[in-house]
Design an enzyme around this catalytic site. Sequence first.
Site, PDB file in Angstrom:
ATOM      1  CE  LYS A   9     -21.005 -25.781 -29.882  1.00 49.90           C
ATOM      2  NZ  LYS A   9     -21.329 -25.853 -31.336  1.00 49.90           N
ATOM      3  CE1 TYR A  49     -20.386 -31.386 -31.665  1.00 54.46           C
ATOM      4  CE2 TYR A  49     -18.175 -31.061 -30.813  1.00 54.46           C
ATOM      5  CZ  TYR A  49     -19.491 -30.663 -30.913  1.00 54.46           C
ATOM      6  OH  TYR A  49     -19.912 -29.534 -30.254  1.00 54.46           O
ATOM      7  NE  ARG A 102     -26.053 -22.620 -31.256  1.00 53.65           N
ATOM      8  CZ  ARG A 102     -26.407 -23.858 -31.597  1.00 53.65           C
ATOM      9  NH1 ARG A 102     -27.588 -24.078 -32.167  1.00 53.65           N
ATOM     10  NH2 ARG A 102     -25.598 -24.877 -31.375  1.00 53.65           N
ATOM     11  CG  ASN A 112     -22.767 -22.799 -32.966  1.00 58.35           C
ATOM     12  OD1 ASN A 112     -22.009 -23.289 -32.140  1.00 58.35           O
ATOM     13  ND2 ASN A 112     -23.594 -23.513 -33.697  1.00 58.35           N
ATOM     14  CG  HIS A 115     -23.629 -29.302 -27.765  1.00 51.68           C
ATOM     15  ND1 HIS A 115     -23.709 -29.847 -29.025  1.00 51.68           N
ATOM     16  CD2 HIS A 115     -24.103 -30.248 -26.911  1.00 51.68           C
ATOM     17  CE1 HIS A 115     -24.203 -31.079 -28.927  1.00 51.68           C
ATOM     18  NE2 HIS A 115     -24.450 -31.347 -27.648  1.00 51.68           N
ATOM     19  CD  GLU A 126     -24.685 -34.748 -27.062  1.00 57.96           C
ATOM     20  OE1 GLU A 126     -24.813 -34.895 -28.290  1.00 57.96           O
ATOM     21  OE2 GLU A 126     -25.188 -33.788 -26.429  1.00 57.96           O
TER      22      GLU A 126
HETATM   23  N1  UDP Z   1     -21.190 -26.575 -37.653  1.00 56.10           N
HETATM   24  C1  UDP Z   1     -20.317 -25.939 -38.490  1.00 56.10           C
HETATM   25  N2  UDP Z   1     -20.709 -25.687 -39.776  1.00 56.10           N
HETATM   26  C2  UDP Z   1     -21.930 -26.040 -40.255  1.00 56.10           C
HETATM   27  C3  UDP Z   1     -22.827 -26.681 -39.380  1.00 56.10           C
HETATM   28  C4  UDP Z   1     -22.426 -26.943 -38.089  1.00 56.10           C
HETATM   29  O1  UDP Z   1     -19.211 -25.613 -38.089  1.00 56.10           O
HETATM   30  O2  UDP Z   1     -22.232 -25.792 -41.421  1.00 56.10           O
HETATM   31  C5  UDP Z   1     -20.777 -26.852 -36.271  1.00 56.10           C
HETATM   32  C6  UDP Z   1     -21.462 -25.922 -35.273  1.00 56.10           C
HETATM   33  O3  UDP Z   1     -20.536 -25.622 -34.215  1.00 56.10           O
HETATM   34  C7  UDP Z   1     -22.607 -26.786 -34.783  1.00 56.10           C
HETATM   35  C8  UDP Z   1     -21.955 -28.173 -34.753  1.00 56.10           C
HETATM   36  O4  UDP Z   1     -21.115 -28.196 -35.916  1.00 56.10           O
HETATM   37  O5  UDP Z   1     -23.092 -26.367 -33.519  1.00 56.10           O
HETATM   38  C9  UDP Z   1     -22.906 -29.341 -34.799  1.00 56.10           C
HETATM   39  O6  UDP Z   1     -23.773 -29.201 -35.907  1.00 56.10           O
HETATM   40  P1  UDP Z   1     -25.326 -29.499 -35.780  1.00 56.10           P
HETATM   41  O7  UDP Z   1     -25.891 -29.553 -37.147  1.00 56.10           O
HETATM   42  O8  UDP Z   1     -25.531 -30.681 -34.889  1.00 56.10           O
HETATM   43  O9  UDP Z   1     -25.907 -28.174 -35.075  1.00 56.10           O
HETATM   44  P2  UDP Z   1     -26.474 -27.921 -33.599  1.00 56.10           P
HETATM   45  O10 UDP Z   1     -27.137 -29.190 -33.137  1.00 56.10           O
HETATM   46  O11 UDP Z   1     -25.276 -27.550 -32.742  1.00 56.10           O
HETATM   47  O12 UDP Z   1     -27.430 -26.776 -33.733  1.00 56.10           O
HETATM   48 MG    MG Z   2     -26.452 -31.128 -33.072  1.00 57.52          MG
END
Ligand code: UDP
Ligand code: MG
Length: 145
Positions: A9, A49, A102, A112, A115, A126
Site C-alpha cells: 500500500k 473497494y 503488518r 496498514n 492488502h 482483484e
Molecule cells: N480499514 C480502515 N479502518 C478500519 C478497518 C479497515 O481504514 O477500521 C482499511 C484498512 O486499510 C483495511 C481495509 O480498510 O486493510 C479493508 O478492510 P478489511 O476489513 O477488509 O481488512 P483486511 O482484509 O485488509 O485485513
Molecule cells: Mg479485506
Amino acid sequence: GKITFSMIKPDAVANGHTGAILKMINDAGFRIVAMKQARMGAIQAAKFYEIHKERSFFQELIDFMTSGPFVALVLEKDNAVEDFRKLIGATDPQKAAPGTIRNLFAKNIDANAVHGSDSDANAIREASFHFAGLEMFDKDGNCMG
Ligand code: UDP
Ligand code: MG
C-alpha cells in the site's frame, strides 16, 4: 486455491519498504505471477473497494489508497489466500502477530502496509481488476487469462 492478490500500500511504498516486503513474500514461498507499481484515482479505488462502501472508514480508505503509488501483486502458492493472510497478520497492526508484515511495517489500522485477498473468488476478481489475463502466467508458463 493457488492464487492470491496483494498490494503493497501507499504508506509502505512511500516509507521505502517495498523491497523488504517483497523479500518476506519471496521467503514465505510465494511465486510472483504479475507485479507492477501503479496509482489509482478515486473512481478506480472506489470500484476496487466497493464491498466496503457502507463502512464508516470508506472515504478515508479511498483517500489513503489514492495518496500515492502502490505495488500490485498476483502471487501463486498452494493455499495462497489463507497462507498470505497469515503472513500479513491482522488488519490492526496492534493485533498483528510478531513477525508478520503488518506487525513489522504498518503504523495503524488505516495505513496498514499491505492488502491480501480474503477468498479465492475475490483473489480472481482483484487480480483481474489490475492485470490483463495476458499479463499473468502460471509456473508452467501458461497464460491465466
Ligand atoms: N480499514 C480502515 N479502518 C478500519 C478497518 C479497515 O481504514 O477500521 C482499511 C484498512 O486499510 C483495511 C481495509 O480498510 O486493510 C479493508 O478492510 P478489511 O476489513 O477488509 O481488512 P483486511 O482484509 O485488509 O485485513
Ligand atoms: Mg479485506
